[in-house]
Write an enzyme that holds these catalytic residues in place. Structure first.
Site, PDB file in Angstrom:
ATOM      1  N   ARG A 162       0.829  -1.218   0.000  1.00 14.04           N
ATOM      2  CA  ARG A 162       0.000   0.000   0.000  1.00 14.04           C
ATOM      3  C   ARG A 162       0.870   1.277   0.000  1.00 14.04           C
ATOM      4  O   ARG A 162       0.507   2.283   0.617  1.00 14.04           O
ATOM      5  CB  ARG A 162      -0.952   0.032   1.202  1.00 14.04           C
ATOM      6  N   SER A 237     -10.740  -1.020   3.258  1.00 13.77           N
ATOM      7  CA  SER A 237      -9.978  -1.134   4.511  1.00 13.77           C
ATOM      8  C   SER A 237      -9.610   0.261   4.999  1.00 13.77           C
ATOM      9  O   SER A 237      -8.965   1.001   4.273  1.00 13.77           O
ATOM     10  CB  SER A 237      -8.675  -1.896   4.288  1.00 13.77           C
ATOM     11  N   GLU A 333      -5.073   3.557   6.423  1.00 10.37           N
ATOM     12  CA  GLU A 333      -4.678   3.411   5.020  1.00 10.37           C
ATOM     13  C   GLU A 333      -5.310   4.543   4.213  1.00 10.37           C
ATOM     14  O   GLU A 333      -4.763   5.017   3.225  1.00 10.37           O
ATOM     15  CB  GLU A 333      -5.184   2.053   4.506  1.00 10.37           C
TER      16      GLU A 333
HETATM   17  N1  EPU Z   1     -10.227 -11.018  10.329  1.00 15.42           N
HETATM   18  C1  EPU Z   1     -10.939 -11.067  11.505  1.00 15.42           C
HETATM   19  N2  EPU Z   1     -11.973 -10.213  11.693  1.00 15.42           N
HETATM   20  C2  EPU Z   1     -12.347  -9.320  10.745  1.00 15.42           C
HETATM   21  C3  EPU Z   1     -11.633  -9.254   9.542  1.00 15.42           C
HETATM   22  C4  EPU Z   1     -10.563 -10.111   9.351  1.00 15.42           C
HETATM   23  O1  EPU Z   1     -10.636 -11.870  12.390  1.00 15.42           O
HETATM   24  O2  EPU Z   1     -13.310  -8.598  10.982  1.00 15.42           O
HETATM   25  C5  EPU Z   1      -9.131 -11.975  10.097  1.00 15.42           C
HETATM   26  C6  EPU Z   1      -9.552 -13.040   9.097  1.00 15.42           C
HETATM   27  O3  EPU Z   1     -10.193 -14.109   9.701  1.00 15.42           O
HETATM   28  C7  EPU Z   1      -8.236 -13.470   8.511  1.00 15.42           C
HETATM   29  C8  EPU Z   1      -7.427 -12.212   8.534  1.00 15.42           C
HETATM   30  O4  EPU Z   1      -8.047 -11.330   9.465  1.00 15.42           O
HETATM   31  O5  EPU Z   1      -7.584 -14.402   9.347  1.00 15.42           O
HETATM   32  C9  EPU Z   1      -7.313 -11.536   7.168  1.00 15.42           C
HETATM   33  O6  EPU Z   1      -8.595 -11.229   6.676  1.00 15.42           O
HETATM   34  P1  EPU Z   1      -8.896 -11.071   5.098  1.00 15.42           P
HETATM   35  O7  EPU Z   1      -8.318 -12.209   4.353  1.00 15.42           O
HETATM   36  O8  EPU Z   1     -10.359 -10.800   4.955  1.00 15.42           O
HETATM   37  O9  EPU Z   1      -8.060  -9.822   4.630  1.00 15.42           O
HETATM   38  P2  EPU Z   1      -7.687  -8.467   5.371  1.00 15.42           P
HETATM   39  O10 EPU Z   1      -6.295  -8.554   5.881  1.00 15.42           O
HETATM   40  O11 EPU Z   1      -8.749  -8.131   6.345  1.00 15.42           O
HETATM   41  C10 EPU Z   1      -6.690  -7.424   3.162  1.00 15.42           C
HETATM   42  C11 EPU Z   1      -6.775  -6.131   2.408  1.00 15.42           C
HETATM   43  C12 EPU Z   1      -8.086  -6.018   1.655  1.00 15.42           C
HETATM   44  C13 EPU Z   1      -8.175  -7.178   0.677  1.00 15.42           C
HETATM   45  C14 EPU Z   1      -8.060  -8.486   1.484  1.00 15.42           C
HETATM   46  C15 EPU Z   1      -8.023  -9.688   0.595  1.00 15.42           C
HETATM   47  C16 EPU Z   1      -5.437  -4.553   3.670  1.00 15.42           C
HETATM   48  C17 EPU Z   1      -5.429  -3.369   4.550  1.00 15.42           C
HETATM   49  N3  EPU Z   1      -6.631  -5.019   3.331  1.00 15.42           N
HETATM   50  O12 EPU Z   1      -7.733  -7.427   4.143  1.00 15.42           O
HETATM   51  O13 EPU Z   1      -8.062  -4.815   0.905  1.00 15.42           O
HETATM   52  O14 EPU Z   1      -9.403  -7.150  -0.026  1.00 15.42           O
HETATM   53  O15 EPU Z   1      -6.834  -8.497   2.244  1.00 15.42           O
HETATM   54  O16 EPU Z   1      -6.802  -9.726  -0.084  1.00 15.42           O
HETATM   55  O17 EPU Z   1      -4.366  -5.039   3.283  1.00 15.42           O
HETATM   56  C18 EPU Z   1      -8.739  -2.535   0.806  1.00 15.42           C
HETATM   57  O18 EPU Z   1      -7.538  -2.259   0.793  1.00 15.42           O
HETATM   58  O19 EPU Z   1      -9.638  -1.657   0.746  1.00 15.42           O
HETATM   59  C19 EPU Z   1      -9.130  -3.926   0.950  1.00 15.42           C
HETATM   60  C20 EPU Z   1     -10.398  -4.291   1.116  1.00 15.42           C
END
Ligand code: EPU
Length: 337
Positions: A162, A237, A333
């Site tokens: 990012r 995010s 972010e």
């Molecule tokens: N998790 C939780 N609770 C929540 C959300 C997530 O426990 O409410 C845990 C999930 O269970 C999982 C981990 O966090 O173990 C990661 O969750 P997820 O795979 O949904 O991805 P993320 O880290 O929450 C990132 C990006 C998203 C992107 C997803 C999928 C960032 C800041 N965000 O989210 O990007 O869609 O991975 O690749 O890196 C964005 O930037 O606007 C965005 C949506």
């Protein structure tokens, strides 16, 4: 090209925050953009793309220039690859669909990310194991002060998680006008290894996924977890996933053994902010019209008439609580204006 005054930006930011621009103009070509920049060289300026990665906490006391340059086309190809150029004002997801419909590979994992093409290099958007830097070749940008066109190569963009030069050395100095991508025509590198995608494809019984299958899986996952900005104001995010040192991680992990994490290197570990925020008790909470989404704690939402300041206050409360409970600082972010 008409300059409007005291112009509402509610429809120009995906949080749907009511804030006014002192002056506002939409530009539809590089020529128009250069003229506006030149004629207003001494005025304060604010460049606005798709408005999908910002939180407006106040009116903008500047000339807001909305980059509305359209057009996307194949500019070169050989047997294996195709080079696609898209103007900055194109909607990102429409570009993704345009490439998938022609069976060009590389953008499919980033389906349905809100916003316009011109802002995608700024924060090196990414999702489900792919980032824009994987297919990015270069972008053209106009220098705000001199109106000269500069081409930034991938190396010059200095992409990170990012991150890019446009958030640092080049910040507020350029308007990105077009982006060039190199995509595959065959031997596509299908990336279905991200947990949620694997599950979604299994559920649909897809064994050898096509680009379209991947895109559809990503769309289904995003629709199940992330609110549609057209229905509920949000900016994706709100926080970045924090990257902490291995030694800090080891200490925190002893106290919270269930904490998900990704080892990035021998000395660094990435922790999902969404998990931290959920554990801190914020998921699904609502404070007036500002809230934390019920399916994805990383996403802050505007239920209607929240002000940017109210959403900012919620984000600060989350940061302070996560810091207190886990000793981890999480960083926004989204650009807070
Ligand atoms: N998790 C939780 N609770 C929540 C959300 C997530 O426990 O409410 C845990 C999930 O269970 C999982 C981990 O966090 O173990 C990661 O969750 P997820 O795979 O949904 O991805 P993320 O880290 O929450 C990132 C990006 C998203 C992107 C997803 C999928 C960032 C800041 N965000 O989210 O990007 O869609 O991975 O690749 O890196 C964005 O930037 O606007 C965005 C949506």
């Amino acid at each position: 090209m008409q300059i409007q005054t005291n112009f509402s930006l509610k429809k120009y930011n995906t949080f749907n925050i009511e804030a006014k621009a002192k002056q506002f103009v939409a530009v539809h070509s590089e020529e128009e953009l250069k003229i506006v920049l030149k004629n207003h060289s001494s005025d304060k300026k604010f460049i606005l793309g798709g408005g999908s990665n910002m939180l407006l906490t106040q009116d903008i006391d500047a000339l807001v220039i909305h980059v509305d340059l359209k057009g996307k086309k194949v500019i070169q190809q050989d047997d294996n690859f195709v080079w696609i150029e898209s103007m900055a004002g194109e909607n990102w997801h429409e570009l993704v669909l345009f490439t998938i419909n022609q069976d060009f590979g590389g953008l499919e994992n980033m389906s349905l990310i809100p916003g316009n093409v011109g802002t995608t290099p700024v924060q090196n958007i990414g999702a489900y194991g792919t980032e824009i830097k994987d297919t990015f070749v270069s972008c053209n940008a106009i220098n705000i002060a001199t109106q000269e066109v500069k081409t930034f190569t991938k190396a010059e963009c200095n992409f990170g998680y990012r991150e890019s030069i446009f958030k640092h050395e080049a910040k507020d100095q350029y308007v990105i006008t077009s982006v060039l991508f190199k995509l595959t025509k065959r031997n596509h590198k299908i990336n279905s290894s991200y947990g949620d995608i694997t599950k979604e494809l299994e559920n649909k019984n897809v064994k050898t996924p096509t680009l379209k299958d991947i895109s559809n899986a990503v769309i289904a996952i995003r629709q199940s977890k992330l609110p549609d900005p057209k229905e509920l104001g949000n900016s994706g995010s709100f926080f970045k996933n924090p990257i902490i040192s291995k030694s800090d991680f080891d200490k925190i992990h002893v106290l919270h053994p269930a904490m998900p994490h990704y080892v990035l290197s021998e000395t660094t570990v990435k922790v999902p902010a969404g998990w931290l925020i959920e554990q801190a008790g914020f998921k699904g909470k609502r404070f007036g019209d500002a809230g934390i989404h019920k399916n994805q704690a990383l996403v802050l939402v505007n239920y209607g008439n929240a002000t940017g300041q109210e959403i900012l206050n919620v984000s600060k409360d989350i940061q302070a609580t996560v810091l207190r409970e886990f000793g981890i600082a999480i960083e926004a972010e989204v650009n807070v204006i």
